[in-house]
Design a protein around this motif. Structure first.
Motif, PDB file in Angstrom:
ATOM      1  N   GLY A 142       0.810  -1.213   0.000  1.00 14.66           N
ATOM      2  CA  GLY A 142       0.000   0.000   0.000  1.00 14.66           C
ATOM      3  C   GLY A 142       0.839   1.257   0.000  1.00 14.66           C
ATOM      4  N   ARG A 143       1.919   1.230   0.752  1.00 13.10           N
ATOM      5  CA  ARG A 143       2.816   2.386   0.792  1.00 13.10           C
ATOM      6  C   ARG A 143       3.500   2.591  -0.563  1.00 13.10           C
ATOM      7  NH1 ARG A 143       6.557   2.034   5.959  1.00 13.10           N
ATOM      8  NH2 ARG A 143       7.129   4.100   5.225  1.00 13.10           N
ATOM      9  N   ILE A 144       3.906   1.491  -1.170  1.00 15.28           N
ATOM     10  CA  ILE A 144       4.563   1.584  -2.477  1.00 15.28           C
ATOM     11  C   ILE A 144       3.577   2.103  -3.523  1.00 15.28           C
ATOM     12  CG2 ILE A 144       5.679   0.268  -4.311  1.00 15.28           C
ATOM     13  CD1 ILE A 144       6.738  -1.614  -2.067  1.00 15.28           C
ATOM     14  N   ASP A 145       2.356   1.567  -3.498  1.00 20.60           N
ATOM     15  CA  ASP A 145       1.340   2.057  -4.432  1.00 20.60           C
ATOM     16  C   ASP A 145       1.108   3.552  -4.247  1.00 20.60           C
ATOM     17  OD1 ASP A 145       0.945  -0.391  -5.628  1.00 20.60           O
ATOM     18  OD2 ASP A 145      -0.966  -0.804  -4.625  1.00 20.60           O
ATOM     19  N   HIS A 146       1.043   3.987  -3.022  1.00 22.90           N
ATOM     20  CA  HIS A 146       0.808   5.401  -2.736  1.00 22.90           C
ATOM     21  C   HIS A 146       1.925   6.266  -3.322  1.00 22.90           C
ATOM     22  CE1 HIS A 146      -0.305   9.108  -0.910  1.00 22.90           C
ATOM     23  NE2 HIS A 146       0.512   9.043   0.112  1.00 22.90           N
ATOM     24  N   GLN A 147       3.157   5.821  -3.176  1.00 20.57           N
ATOM     25  CA  GLN A 147       4.284   6.581  -3.709  1.00 20.57           C
ATOM     26  C   GLN A 147       4.205   6.717  -5.226  1.00 20.57           C
ATOM     27  OE1 GLN A 147       7.037   8.117  -2.092  1.00 20.57           O
ATOM     28  NE2 GLN A 147       5.685   7.842  -0.344  1.00 20.57           N
ATOM     29  N   THR A 148       3.763   5.681  -5.901  1.00 18.52           N
ATOM     30  CA  THR A 148       3.713   5.738  -7.361  1.00 18.52           C
ATOM     31  C   THR A 148       2.394   6.289  -7.890  1.00 18.52           C
ATOM     32  OG1 THR A 148       2.983   3.441  -7.490  1.00 18.52           O
ATOM     33  CG2 THR A 148       5.342   3.849  -7.660  1.00 18.52           C
ATOM     34  N   GLU A 149       1.282   5.857  -7.316  1.00 20.96           N
ATOM     35  CA  GLU A 149      -0.025   6.236  -7.839  1.00 20.96           C
ATOM     36  C   GLU A 149      -0.439   7.644  -7.418  1.00 20.96           C
ATOM     37  OE1 GLU A 149      -1.719   4.054 -10.053  1.00 20.96           O
ATOM     38  OE2 GLU A 149       0.311   3.274  -9.865  1.00 20.96           O
ATOM     39  N   VAL A 150      -0.196   8.010  -6.184  1.00 22.45           N
ATOM     40  CA  VAL A 150      -0.638   9.303  -5.679  1.00 22.45           C
ATOM     41  C   VAL A 150       0.454  10.363  -5.846  1.00 22.45           C
ATOM     42  CG1 VAL A 150      -1.466  10.560  -3.645  1.00 22.45           C
ATOM     43  CG2 VAL A 150      -2.238   8.213  -4.060  1.00 22.45           C
ATOM     44  N   ASP A 190       8.013   5.676 -14.380  1.00 22.92           N
ATOM     45  CA  ASP A 190       8.546   5.721 -15.738  1.00 22.92           C
ATOM     46  C   ASP A 190       8.421   4.412 -16.519  1.00 22.92           C
ATOM     47  OD1 ASP A 190       9.205   8.280 -15.039  1.00 22.92           O
ATOM     48  OD2 ASP A 190      11.325   7.843 -14.699  1.00 22.92           O
ATOM     49  N   HIS A 191       8.567   3.279 -15.852  1.00 21.91           N
ATOM     50  CA  HIS A 191       8.642   2.010 -16.584  1.00 21.91           C
ATOM     51  C   HIS A 191       7.566   1.010 -16.171  1.00 21.91           C
ATOM     52  CE1 HIS A 191      12.384   3.418 -18.273  1.00 21.91           C
ATOM     53  NE2 HIS A 191      12.788   3.710 -17.055  1.00 21.91           N
ATOM     54  N   ILE A 192       6.500   1.475 -15.544  1.00 21.07           N
ATOM     55  CA  ILE A 192       5.413   0.574 -15.162  1.00 21.07           C
ATOM     56  C   ILE A 192       4.083   1.151 -15.624  1.00 21.07           C
ATOM     57  CG2 ILE A 192       6.654  -0.411 -13.189  1.00 21.07           C
ATOM     58  CD1 ILE A 192       4.970   1.377 -11.353  1.00 21.07           C
ATOM     59  N   SER A 193       3.138   0.264 -15.868  1.00 21.70           N
ATOM     60  CA  SER A 193       1.829   0.711 -16.332  1.00 21.70           C
ATOM     61  C   SER A 193       0.707   0.379 -15.347  1.00 21.70           C
ATOM     62  CB  SER A 193       1.511   0.066 -17.686  1.00 21.70           C
ATOM     63  OG  SER A 193       1.517  -1.341 -17.575  1.00 21.70           O
ATOM     64  N   LYS A 194       1.046  -0.352 -14.283  1.00 22.60           N
ATOM     65  CA  LYS A 194       0.064  -0.738 -13.276  1.00 22.60           C
ATOM     66  C   LYS A 194       0.614  -0.377 -11.895  1.00 22.60           C
ATOM     67  CE  LYS A 194       0.411  -5.049 -14.606  1.00 22.60           C
ATOM     68  NZ  LYS A 194       0.249  -6.495 -14.760  1.00 22.60           N
ATOM     69  N   PRO A 203       2.333  -0.931  -8.409  1.00 17.87           N
ATOM     70  CA  PRO A 203       3.336  -1.933  -8.032  1.00 17.87           C
ATOM     71  C   PRO A 203       2.747  -3.166  -7.349  1.00 17.87           C
ATOM     72  CG  PRO A 203       4.146   0.241  -7.534  1.00 17.87           C
ATOM     73  CD  PRO A 203       2.711   0.410  -7.951  1.00 17.87           C
ATOM     74  N   SER A 204       1.685  -3.008  -6.573  1.00 18.86           N
ATOM     75  CA  SER A 204       1.102  -4.166  -5.888  1.00 18.86           C
ATOM     76  C   SER A 204       0.613  -5.220  -6.875  1.00 18.86           C
ATOM     77  CB  SER A 204      -0.044  -3.730  -4.976  1.00 18.86           C
ATOM     78  OG  SER A 204      -1.062  -3.100  -5.724  1.00 18.86           O
ATOM     79  N   SER A 205       0.187  -4.803  -8.064  1.00 18.31           N
ATOM     80  CA  SER A 205      -0.262  -5.789  -9.050  1.00 18.31           C
ATOM     81  C   SER A 205       0.918  -6.625  -9.551  1.00 18.31           C
ATOM     82  CB  SER A 205      -0.995  -5.125 -10.210  1.00 18.31           C
ATOM     83  OG  SER A 205      -0.137  -4.292 -10.941  1.00 18.31           O
ATOM     84  N   TYR A 206       2.103  -6.054  -9.607  1.00 15.39           N
ATOM     85  CA  TYR A 206       3.295  -6.811  -9.980  1.00 15.39           C
ATOM     86  C   TYR A 206       3.702  -7.741  -8.838  1.00 15.39           C
ATOM     87  CZ  TYR A 206       3.706  -3.451 -13.796  1.00 15.39           C
ATOM     88  OH  TYR A 206       3.469  -2.670 -14.897  1.00 15.39           O
ATOM     89  N   LEU A 207       3.581  -7.251  -7.607  1.00 17.60           N
ATOM     90  CA  LEU A 207       3.940  -8.077  -6.451  1.00 17.60           C
ATOM     91  C   LEU A 207       3.072  -9.328  -6.375  1.00 17.60           C
ATOM     92  CD1 LEU A 207       4.464  -5.354  -3.709  1.00 17.60           C
ATOM     93  CD2 LEU A 207       6.228  -6.757  -4.800  1.00 17.60           C
ATOM     94  N   ARG A 208       1.845  -9.241  -6.818  1.00 20.22           N
ATOM     95  CA  ARG A 208       0.943 -10.397  -6.785  1.00 20.22           C
ATOM     96  C   ARG A 208       1.322 -11.447  -7.828  1.00 20.22           C
ATOM     97  NH1 ARG A 208      -3.301  -9.097  -3.410  1.00 20.22           N
ATOM     98  NH2 ARG A 208      -3.577  -6.882  -3.063  1.00 20.22           N
ATOM     99  N   GLN A 209       2.256 -11.126  -8.704  1.00 21.73           N
ATOM    100  CA  GLN A 209       2.698 -12.072  -9.728  1.00 21.73           C
ATOM    101  C   GLN A 209       3.888 -12.909  -9.278  1.00 21.73           C
ATOM    102  OE1 GLN A 209       3.448  -9.834 -13.317  1.00 21.73           O
ATOM    103  NE2 GLN A 209       1.384  -9.008 -13.353  1.00 21.73           N
ATOM    104  N   ILE A 210       4.484 -12.575  -8.152  1.00 25.02           N
ATOM    105  CA  ILE A 210       5.639 -13.329  -7.684  1.00 25.02           C
ATOM    106  C   ILE A 210       5.174 -14.573  -6.929  1.00 25.02           C
ATOM    107  CG2 ILE A 210       7.072 -11.267  -7.528  1.00 25.02           C
ATOM    108  CD1 ILE A 210       6.778 -11.479  -4.452  1.00 25.02           C
ATOM    109  N   TYR A 211       6.085 -15.483  -6.704  1.00 23.25           N
ATOM    110  CA  TYR A 211       5.813 -16.647  -5.878  1.00 23.25           C
ATOM    111  C   TYR A 211       6.322 -16.365  -4.476  1.00 23.25           C
ATOM    112  CZ  TYR A 211       4.619 -19.375  -9.977  1.00 23.25           C
ATOM    113  OH  TYR A 211       4.008 -19.846 -11.100  1.00 23.25           O
ATOM    114  N   MET A 212       5.560 -16.791  -3.502  1.00 24.05           N
ATOM    115  CA  MET A 212       5.968 -16.655  -2.105  1.00 24.05           C
ATOM    116  C   MET A 212       6.107 -18.046  -1.515  1.00 24.05           C
ATOM    117  SD  MET A 212       3.719 -13.562  -0.555  1.00 24.05           S
ATOM    118  CE  MET A 212       4.012 -11.890  -1.067  1.00 24.05           C
ATOM    119  N   ASP A 213       6.920 -18.142  -0.472  1.00 23.59           N
ATOM    120  CA  ASP A 213       7.030 -19.426   0.208  1.00 23.59           C
ATOM    121  C   ASP A 213       6.396 -19.334   1.595  1.00 23.59           C
ATOM    122  OD1 ASP A 213       8.933 -18.523   2.166  1.00 23.59           O
ATOM    123  OD2 ASP A 213      10.521 -18.777   0.696  1.00 23.59           O
ATOM    124  N   THR A 214       6.335 -20.463   2.238  1.00 24.79           N
ATOM    125  CA  THR A 214       5.668 -20.550   3.533  1.00 24.79           C
ATOM    126  C   THR A 214       6.646 -20.542   4.697  1.00 24.79           C
ATOM    127  OG1 THR A 214       5.636 -22.974   3.458  1.00 24.79           O
ATOM    128  CG2 THR A 214       3.724 -21.807   2.533  1.00 24.79           C
TER     129      THR A 214
END
Length: 97
Positions: free
Chosen positions: A3-11, A17-21, A23-34
């Motif tokens: 949310g903080r990262i989105d705020h920095q870029t969106e608001v 410069d190099h993203i169209s969505k 940042p949180s939408s890109y973060l949801r594309q990564i794999y996480m472990d448990t």
């Protein structure tokens, strides 16, 4: 943090410069472990990336592997999601199916 990262870029318009969505939408594309001994953190990861991008992992030998297995088994999720986390996702990701 997403949310903080989105705020920095969106608001505030920073680092757009190099993203169209957002940042949180890109973060949801990564794999996480448990690798977390926290049921709350595991539920957050499950909700954040979904059952198809969550991979079983441990911090063995520093934390007993059974602790991580037990936490996944304790999660209130469908059995099919649990099977994906315990191995199906990794098999698909690494093309070993």
């Amino acid at each position: 943090m997403s949310g903080r990262i989105d705020h920095q870029t969106e608001v505030l318009g920073r680092a757009r410069d190099h993203i169209s969505k957002p940042p949180s939408s890109y973060l949801r594309q990564i794999y996480m472990d448990t690798v977390s001994p926290s049921l709350q953190a595991l539920h957050f990861a499950y909700e954040f990336v979904g059952e198809h991008r969550l991979l079983f992992g441990t911090d063995h030998p520093w934390v007993d592997m059974q602790r991580f297995v037990g936490l996944i088994e304790e999660m209130d999720i469908p059995e099919a999601a649990r099977a994906r986390i315990f191995g199906e996702n990794a098999a698909k990701l690494f093309d070993i199916v």
